[in-house]
Design an enzyme around this catalytic site. Structure first.
Site, PDB file in Angstrom:
ATOM      1  N   LYS A 275       0.832  -1.211   0.000  1.00 39.02           N
ATOM      2  CA  LYS A 275       0.000   0.000   0.000  1.00 39.02           C
ATOM      3  C   LYS A 275       0.861   1.254   0.000  1.00 39.02           C
ATOM      4  O   LYS A 275       0.537   2.240  -0.649  1.00 39.02           O
ATOM      5  CB  LYS A 275      -0.928   0.006   1.225  1.00 39.02           C
TER       6      LYS A 275
ATOM      7  N   LYS B  85      -6.819  -9.642  -7.963  1.00 40.92           N
ATOM      8  CA  LYS B  85      -7.909  -9.950  -7.032  1.00 40.92           C
ATOM      9  C   LYS B  85      -9.093  -9.014  -7.296  1.00 40.92           C
ATOM     10  O   LYS B  85      -8.880  -7.835  -7.598  1.00 40.92           O
ATOM     11  CB  LYS B  85      -7.363  -9.751  -5.612  1.00 40.92           C
TER      12      LYS B  85
ATOM     13  N   LYS C  14     -12.804  -3.171  -5.851  1.00 42.57           N
ATOM     14  CA  LYS C  14     -13.418  -1.964  -6.425  1.00 42.57           C
ATOM     15  C   LYS C  14     -12.366  -1.040  -7.014  1.00 42.57           C
ATOM     16  O   LYS C  14     -12.585  -0.404  -8.032  1.00 42.57           O
ATOM     17  CB  LYS C  14     -14.229  -1.234  -5.358  1.00 42.57           C
TER      18      LYS C  14
END
Ligand code: SF4
Length: 343
Positions: free
Chosen positions: A111, A205, A208
Site C-alpha cells: 500500500k 484480485k 473496487k
C-alpha cells in the site's frame, strides 16, 4: 463456545469477491461460534476519503451484510466507531509493538508504494486490527490467506502484553521466570474455504479499486453486461479450441455458484470444446441468479425499512460495548490506570 471476530471495510455494497471470500463463510460460522462482525470505519480513514461517502458506504455495507444472511439475533453486527474502546486499546498496543515488525508487513509495503505521503495510521493498521480482535478476547478469526501475517502480529501483541501486564499466577514458568496469566488469547485463523476470487479482468484480485467487480446487488442485466466480456482461458481463442478450466476465472466462479454436477459438466464441455465460452457464461449467470435473487430481495426489504438496519447496528454495538468496557476495565487496572473510568 469459542468467540470469533471479523471485520470488513465500509466500501459500500459488497461485491461477489468479498461475498464469496468472506461473508458467505461468516453466515455459516455464526451458527458455530459466538460471532462478532464489525464494519471497520476507523480502518477506512488510513487513506484519503470523503466523509459524506463514508456515511453512505457504511450504511450500504450494513444492508449488504444483513441481506447476505448475517442474522442480528445470532451475531453482533456493529460499526467500529460506535465502540471507542477499539482506539483506546490500539494506543496501548502501539506502545508495546516494535516499529520493525510493522514495517515488515507485506500489505503495508504494497500500500505504501501506491501513496505519495504515508500516514502513520497505514503503518499502525495491524495494531488496530489486533485491538479489534483482542478487545473481545476472540480466540478465532476467519481470514483469507492474505491476512494471516496480520493475525500473527495480533498473537505477538497478545503474548507481549500478557508477559508485561498479566497478573502473576504465583507459579514459575519452565525458564524459571514468574508465570503470568494469559489474559488475552492468541487468536487462531479459521481459513476461509473459498480461494481468493479474481476480478473479471483475470489479472488481479477482485476489488473496487481495480474496477473488475460484480456487485452483489446488481441486477441480472448488469451482471450479464459484465460477465459477457469477462476474460477466460487466454489460449481458447476459437470455439473449437479445447480449454483448460483450471486457468479460467469463469470456471472458478462456477465452483462458487453452481452445483457440483454443473461444475463437472463445465469442465468436460470446456476440455472437449463442446461449447463456447458464452454458453458457459450463460449457465454461470443462471447459477448466480439462483443464489443472488433472494439476497437482492432482502436488500430491497431492508432499504424500505431502514429502522431494521439501525436497530440491528444499535443492538450489536450495545452488546459489543459491554464486552469492550469490561476488557478495558481489566486492562486499565492491570496497567496502573484508574479502572473505573471506562466502566
Ligand atoms: S468454456 Fe467456460 S471454463 Fe472453459 S474457458 Fe470458456 S468460460 Fe472458461
Amino acid at each position: 463456545m469459542s468467540r470469533i471476530f471479523s471485520g470488513i471495510q465500509p466500501s459500500g455494497e459488497l461485491h461477489i469477491g468479498n461475498y464469496l471470500g468472506a461473508v458467505k463463510n461468516w453466515v455459516q460460522l455464526q451458527y458455530e461460534y459466538e460471532s462478532i462482525f464489525c464494519i471497520v470505519d476507523y480502518h477506512a480513514i488510513t487513506v484519503q476519503y470523503d466523509p459524506t461517502q463514508l456515511r453512505a458506504r457504511r450504511r450500504d455495507m450494513a444492508v449488504s451484510l444483513l441481506a447476505s444472511g448475517i442474522d442480528p439475533e445470532r451475531a453482533a453486527l456493529f460499526v467500529q466507531s460506535a465502540v471507542p474502546e477499539h482506539t483506546e486499546l490500539a494506543w496501548i498496543f502501539n506502545t508495546i509493538t516494535p516499529l520493525g515488525e510493522l514495517e515488515r508487513q507485506t500489505q503495508f509495503k504494497e500500500k505504501a508504494q501506491r501513496q505519495e505521503s504515508i500516514a502513520a495510521g497505514l503503518l499502525n493498521y495491524p495494531v488496530l486490527q489486533a485491538a479489534d480482535i483482542l478487545l473481545y478476547r476472540a480466540d478465532r478469526v476467519p481470514v483469507g490467506e492474505d491476512q494471516v501475517q496480520h493475525l500473527e502480529l495480533s498473537r505477538v501483541v497478545s503474548r507481549r502484553w500478557n508477559a508485561l501486564f498479566g497478573r502473576p499466577t504465583g507459579k514459575r514458568a519452565d525458564d524459571g521466570s514468574e508465570e503470568r496469566e494469559t489474559y488475552f488469547p492468541e487468536p487462531q485463523a479459521v481459513l476461509t474455504p473459498t480461494r481468493r476470487i479474481m476480478g473479471l479482468d483475470g489479472q488481479a484480485k477482485m476489488s473496487k479499486s481495480m474496477n473488475n467487480t460484480i456487485g452483489l446487488l446488481e441486477k441480472s442485466d448488469e451482471i450479464w453486461a459484465k460477465l459477457r466480456p469477462a476474460v477466460t482461458d487466454p489460449k481458447r481463442i476459437r470455439k473449437t479450441d479445447p480449454g483448460t478450466p483450471e486457468v479460467c476465472n469463469v470456471y472458478h466462479l462456477h465452483r462458487a455458484f453452481s452445483p457440483t454436477a454443473t461444475v463437472e459438466h463445465v469442465a468436460v464441455q470446456c476440455r472437449s470444446a463442446g461449447w463456447g465460452c458464452i454458453d458457459c457464461k450463460k449457465v454461470l449467470a443462471e447459477s448466480m441468479e439462483r443464489e443472488l435473487v433472494p439476497v437482492r430481495r432482502r436488500a430491497e426489504e431492508l432499504r424500505a425499512e431502514p429502522s431494521r438496519v439501525d436497530d440491528a447496528l444499535a443492538d450489536g454495538a450495545a452488546r459489543c460495548r459491554a464486552i469492550a468496557r469490561e476488557t478495558m476495565c481489566d486492562v486499565r487496572e492491570r496497567m496502573g490506570f484508574d479502572a473505573a473510568q471506562s466502566a
